[in-house]
Motif scaffolding. Structure first.
Motif, PDB file in Angstrom:
ATOM      1  N   ASN A 265       0.851  -1.188   0.000  1.00 38.99           N
ATOM      2  CA  ASN A 265       0.000   0.000   0.000  1.00 38.99           C
ATOM      3  C   ASN A 265       0.885   1.236   0.000  1.00 38.99           C
ATOM      4  O   ASN A 265       1.579   1.523   0.985  1.00 38.99           O
ATOM      5  N   ASP A 267       0.017   4.597  -0.407  1.00 34.28           N
ATOM      6  CA  ASP A 267      -0.431   5.820   0.248  1.00 34.28           C
ATOM      7  C   ASP A 267      -0.465   5.718   1.765  1.00 34.28           C
ATOM      8  O   ASP A 267      -0.676   6.729   2.454  1.00 34.28           O
ATOM      9  N   THR A 269      -2.681   4.262   3.756  1.00 36.64           N
ATOM     10  CA  THR A 269      -3.997   4.235   4.393  1.00 36.64           C
ATOM     11  C   THR A 269      -4.320   2.871   4.984  1.00 36.64           C
ATOM     12  O   THR A 269      -5.084   2.782   5.945  1.00 36.64           O
ATOM     13  N   ARG A 270      -3.754   1.819   4.417  1.00 40.58           N
ATOM     14  CA  ARG A 270      -4.011   0.458   4.900  1.00 40.58           C
ATOM     15  C   ARG A 270      -2.692  -0.287   5.028  1.00 40.58           C
ATOM     16  O   ARG A 270      -1.714   0.039   4.351  1.00 40.58           O
ATOM     17  N   HIS A 303       4.350   0.821   7.447  1.00 37.85           N
ATOM     18  CA  HIS A 303       3.101   0.242   7.925  1.00 37.85           C
ATOM     19  C   HIS A 303       3.302  -1.248   8.194  1.00 37.85           C
ATOM     20  O   HIS A 303       4.204  -1.880   7.619  1.00 37.85           O
TER      21      HIS A 303
END
Length: 399
Positions: A265, A267, A269-270, A303
């Motif tokens: 991912n 960006d 966001t997840r 992330h």
């Protein structure tokens, strides 16, 4: 034996239509409030995308393509009011196994004491799919272990436990620590359509026979069509994601012994997600492949990485616990055979069989019937009577 629920005459089930979008989205948004499940939240975001691209998806559902079955949903109405929704999709390309993505009932408008009516609505939605989608030989679903109502609904309609799933999260700090190690993967190759047979063999050997029979995957399930590649490329551009997939080739056995598919991912966001398959005889590949995935994901975004494991993969769970991964969700995979072509019994291991039980199958069931050679042998073993004397016989005749 599954008991038959009383049929409600004022409940009608029909295919999903555009005018149902607002009520279905509200139904999924209410579900995310009372049920702490990432899967339901994912389905809610999926319905938001369906609302945005409904016209395009409706056109794509008219001919075969990878997005043909995104609108496979049915709604239950009672007195022009939406009482429930079910969403289904094919699990394999031959469409012998279908997956129930979600079954939700409108809990906010049900009066107190009508718990049986909720089970009746869900059962009627399930039975409607069993009767309408005639090509489905087996049905598959995945439920959170804390969702007692859904577990009772599926058990009531003939679903049996297939496997237990555990979702893990690897923190960014742990990913950076794993990325510092140089993985020992000399035969790490990129995945292409020419490797479909190798990946199918690896997928077949990595799961028990009952799970393999329910999944019913073929080599064409691991090939990407031209239209599918175009659709996936557009989807990754819209969602700002990237996919990296590789497999480990064993030159001596001419087989694939490890495979991973990493969805990154960009960006932020997840979290990242990964699908990992390892041959049961090569469990030493777990640290090597995780180090490789950590090195790939290190430069994208800070992330966590989400990974799954099943109860028939104890080595993976032991390694994830050893490195400090976090368990975030437990689910139960259940299956149901519609046409009774799958033997729905627990897999019995051959390790628990005793030698006497094994040799018992080789013992004759009855006394064998004597054949030609046995009759001749018995005749030869009979006591022979002495032959009469020829001289005495001639003397007696002369006298």
């Amino acid at each position: 034996m599954t008991s038959t629920l009383p049929q409600t005459t004022n409940i009608s089930i029909r295919p999903f239509q555009h005018r149902d979008l607002a009520e279905v989205q509200r139904l999924f948004s209410d579900a995310t409030d009372w049920e702490c499940s990432d899967y339901v939240a994912h389905q809610s975001r999926r319905w938001e995308q369906i609302n945005r691209w409904y016209g395009v998806l409706k056109f794509l559902s008219l001919f075969p393509n990878p997005l043909q079955h995104l609108l496979n949903a049915y709604v239950a109405h009672e007195n022009d009011y939406l009482r429930g929704v079910i969403q289904v999709s094919p699990f394999n390309r031959s469409r012998t196994t279908w997956r129930i993505d979600q079954v939700l009932t409108n809990l906010g408008q049900v009066a107190e004491g009508e718990v049986t009516s909720q089970a009746e609505i869900g059962s009627q939605l399930l039975r409607h799919c069993f009767q309408t989608i005639w090509e489905a030989r087996t049905w598959l679903t995945e439920i959170n272990v804390n969702d007692k109502d859904s577990l009772a609904l599926y058990r009531h309609n003939g679903f049996q436990p297939l496997a237990q799933m555990t979702y893990w999260a690897i923190a960014p700090e742990l990913l950076n620590h794993l990325a510092e190690r140089e993985p020992d993967l000399p035969n790490l190759l990129p995945v292409s359509n020419a490797d479909a047979c190798l990946l199918h063999q690896l997928d077949t050997v990595s799961m028990p026979p009952l799970v393999r029979q329910v999944f019913d995957r073929q080599p064409h399930d691991f090939r990407a069509s031209l239209l599918g590649a175009v659709v996936d490329n557009g989807k990754h551009r819209i969602e700002h994601t990237d996919v990296v997939s590789n497999y480990v080739f064993e030159s001596q056995r001419k087989a694939a012994i490890g495979y991973y598919r990493l969805q990154l991912n960009k960006d932020g966001t997840r979290p990242h997600s990964a699908h990992l398959t390892v041959h049961p005889a090569y469990t030493w590949l777990y640290p090597e492949l995780l180090s490789q995935m950590a090195r790939v994901a290190r430069g994208v975004s800070n992330h966590p990485l989400r990974l799954t494991s099943t109860d028939y993969q104890p080595e993976r769970e032991e390694y994830l616990e050893q490195i400090g991964a976090t368990r975030i969700e437990h689910t139960l995979m259940m299956s149901r055979s519609v046409w009774h072509k799958v033997r729905e019994t627990r897999f019995v291991s051959l390790e628990g069989l005793q030698l006497s039980e094994v040799l018992q199958g080789f013992q004759p069931a009855r006394k064998p019937v004597p054949g030609r050679f046995s009759l001749l042998e018995s005749i030869r073993q009979l006591p022979q009577t002495p032959k009469p004397n020829d001289d005495k016989g001639s003397i007696s005749s002369e006298q």
